[in-house]
Design a protein around this motif. Structure first.
Motif, mmCIF file in Angstrom:
data_model
loop_
_atom_site.group_PDB
_atom_site.id
_atom_site.type_symbol
_atom_site.label_atom_id
_atom_site.label_comp_id
_atom_site.label_asym_id
_atom_site.label_seq_id
_atom_site.Cartn_x
_atom_site.Cartn_y
_atom_site.Cartn_z
ATOM 1 N N ASN A 130 -70.430 -11.416 -72.657
ATOM 2 C CA ASN A 130 -71.573 -11.241 -71.762
ATOM 3 C C ASN A 130 -71.363 -11.995 -70.464
ATOM 4 O OD1 ASN A 130 -73.312 -9.679 -73.576
ATOM 5 N ND2 ASN A 130 -73.312 -11.527 -74.816
ATOM 6 N N PHE A 131 -70.278 -11.726 -69.797
ATOM 7 C CA PHE A 131 -69.962 -12.457 -68.570
ATOM 8 C C PHE A 131 -70.594 -11.760 -67.367
ATOM 9 C CE2 PHE A 131 -66.079 -13.299 -71.269
ATOM 10 C CZ PHE A 131 -66.504 -14.550 -71.677
ATOM 11 N N MET A 132 -71.224 -12.563 -66.515
ATOM 12 C CA MET A 132 -71.874 -12.042 -65.306
ATOM 13 C C MET A 132 -70.920 -12.037 -64.113
ATOM 14 S SD MET A 132 -74.948 -11.041 -65.940
ATOM 15 C CE MET A 132 -75.662 -10.961 -64.326
ATOM 16 N N THR A 133 -70.060 -13.071 -64.026
ATOM 17 C CA THR A 133 -69.144 -13.179 -62.887
ATOM 18 C C THR A 133 -67.738 -13.449 -63.394
ATOM 19 O OG1 THR A 133 -69.268 -15.581 -62.566
ATOM 20 C CG2 THR A 133 -71.005 -14.246 -61.528
ATOM 21 N N ILE A 134 -66.784 -13.209 -62.536
ATOM 22 C CA ILE A 134 -65.381 -13.459 -62.880
ATOM 23 C C ILE A 134 -65.151 -14.933 -63.211
ATOM 24 C CG2 ILE A 134 -64.547 -13.800 -60.519
ATOM 25 C CD1 ILE A 134 -62.715 -11.772 -63.193
ATOM 26 N N ASN A 135 -65.941 -15.810 -62.617
ATOM 27 C CA ASN A 135 -65.813 -17.246 -62.878
ATOM 28 C C ASN A 135 -66.259 -17.628 -64.284
ATOM 29 O OD1 ASN A 135 -64.788 -17.746 -60.311
ATOM 30 N ND2 ASN A 135 -66.840 -17.990 -59.450
ATOM 31 N N ASP A 136 -67.027 -16.765 -64.935
ATOM 32 C CA ASP A 136 -67.482 -17.028 -66.304
ATOM 33 C C ASP A 136 -66.404 -16.705 -67.343
ATOM 34 O OD1 ASP A 136 -70.000 -17.637 -65.256
ATOM 35 O OD2 ASP A 136 -70.749 -15.587 -65.548
ATOM 36 N N VAL A 137 -65.436 -15.896 -66.964
ATOM 37 C CA VAL A 137 -64.422 -15.410 -67.907
ATOM 38 C C VAL A 137 -63.378 -16.498 -68.134
ATOM 39 C CG1 VAL A 137 -62.729 -13.599 -68.383
ATOM 40 C CG2 VAL A 137 -64.797 -13.054 -67.079
ATOM 41 N N PRO A 138 -63.146 -16.874 -69.390
ATOM 42 C CA PRO A 138 -62.140 -17.912 -69.664
ATOM 43 C C PRO A 138 -60.720 -17.365 -69.509
ATOM 44 C CG PRO A 138 -62.965 -17.028 -71.725
ATOM 45 C CD PRO A 138 -63.752 -16.365 -70.623
ATOM 46 N N SER A 139 -59.776 -18.276 -69.352
ATOM 47 C CA SER A 139 -58.373 -17.863 -69.288
ATOM 48 C C SER A 139 -57.761 -17.799 -70.688
ATOM 49 C CB SER A 139 -57.571 -18.809 -68.402
ATOM 50 O OG SER A 139 -57.585 -20.111 -68.953
ATOM 51 N N GLN A 140 -58.414 -18.438 -71.640
ATOM 52 C CA GLN A 140 -57.987 -18.393 -73.040
ATOM 53 C C GLN A 140 -59.168 -18.768 -73.908
ATOM 54 O OE1 GLN A 140 -55.674 -22.056 -74.434
ATOM 55 N NE2 GLN A 140 -55.057 -21.914 -72.282
ATOM 56 N N THR A 141 -59.054 -18.468 -75.196
ATOM 57 C CA THR A 141 -60.109 -18.779 -76.152
ATOM 58 C C THR A 141 -59.465 -19.354 -77.417
ATOM 59 O OG1 THR A 141 -59.995 -16.594 -77.175
ATOM 60 C CG2 THR A 141 -61.555 -16.868 -75.310
ATOM 61 N N GLU A 142 -60.304 -19.827 -78.322
ATOM 62 C CA GLU A 142 -59.778 -20.310 -79.606
ATOM 63 C C GLU A 142 -59.037 -19.184 -80.327
ATOM 64 O OE1 GLU A 142 -62.465 -22.395 -82.223
ATOM 65 O OE2 GLU A 142 -63.369 -23.481 -80.527
ATOM 66 N N LEU A 143 -59.560 -17.958 -80.223
ATOM 67 C CA LEU A 143 -58.908 -16.836 -80.889
ATOM 68 C C LEU A 143 -57.555 -16.524 -80.256
ATOM 69 C CD1 LEU A 143 -58.869 -14.684 -83.049
ATOM 70 C CD2 LEU A 143 -60.214 -13.206 -81.518
ATOM 71 N N SER A 144 -57.467 -16.550 -78.933
ATOM 72 C CA SER A 144 -56.158 -16.285 -78.304
ATOM 73 C C SER A 144 -55.167 -17.387 -78.663
ATOM 74 C CB SER A 144 -56.272 -16.108 -76.790
ATOM 75 O OG SER A 144 -56.502 -17.313 -76.107
ATOM 76 N N GLN A 145 -55.658 -18.596 -78.825
ATOM 77 C CA GLN A 145 -54.787 -19.696 -79.264
ATOM 78 C C GLN A 145 -54.285 -19.446 -80.686
ATOM 79 O OE1 GLN A 145 -57.257 -23.171 -78.712
ATOM 80 N NE2 GLN A 145 -57.249 -22.956 -76.484
ATOM 81 N N LYS A 146 -55.186 -18.980 -81.559
ATOM 82 C CA LYS A 146 -54.799 -18.703 -82.953
ATOM 83 C C LYS A 146 -53.787 -17.558 -83.025
ATOM 84 C CE LYS A 146 -56.630 -17.370 -87.502
ATOM 85 N NZ LYS A 146 -55.325 -17.572 -88.044
#
Length: 184
Positions: A130-146
């Motif tokens: 549910n991101f409103m702006t590009i700045n809200d989007v992470p570059s990685q997440t716990e799932l991408s790390q896993k």
């Protein structure tokens, strides 16, 4: 009220076409998944626009990302690719692509398909953000790390959690189209 596209895609027509026609659309074909994984790894340290501009050259150079063919590349092919001005000529990335093709083949044997292995992480449906702006989007997440950690355990190279997250976005494992984007 007119919806607006994700703002990251507005700097060029190539980006916009990619956004509108490919990015964030569920992808389940092993060969296409491999292509995106290779292209994302080649993008490390560069812009995605650079990779998009060279994409057709990559497809030609890497035999349309036929997994079996890439897995069988020899040192002569590595030399040929490292001299190909149409692609990114980084030998480490070239060797990683070949290595990763071999790893995809192992995953296919263990899990039936590369698709089944990858999509099992998201219960076979895109995660909804549910991101409103590009700045809200992470570059990685716990799932991408896993996922990255698990791929590395299987022998994959030149992948990090940021590359994996970009891959997840591109293949719609996570739906990161901004809330106001009509492609959502």
């Amino acid at each position: 009220m007119k919806k607006k596209k994700c703002d990251w895609c507005l700097e060029s027509q190539l980006y916009e076409d990619y956004h509108d026609n490919e990015w964030g659309k569920p992808l389940h074909d092993d060969q296409k998944l491999f292509e995106f994984l290779v292209l994302e790894s080649f993008q490390a340290g560069l812009s995605w626009l650079t990779i998009l501009k060279k994409r057709e050259n990559f497809r030609q150079a890497f035999n349309d990302f036929e997994i079996d063919e890439v897995a069988d590349y020899t040192d002569d092919k590595i030399e040929e690719l490292s001299k190909n001005a149409g692609i990114v000529r980084n030998k480490l990335k070239i060797k990683a692509a070949i290595n990763n093709a071999k790893c995809v083949k192992k995953v296919q044997k263990e899990h039936g398909s590369f698709n089944d292995f990858l999509w099992s992480y998201v219960d076979y449906k895109p995660l909804q953000t549910n991101f409103m702006t590009i700045n809200d989007v992470p570059s990685q997440t716990e799932l991408s790390q896993k996922i990255c950690k698990d791929l590395k355990k299987k022998g994959f190279k030149f992948l990090g959690p940021t590359i994996i997250y970009a891959f997840m976005q591109a293949t719609s494992m996570t739906n990161d189209h901004l809330l106001e984007c009509p492609s959502r």
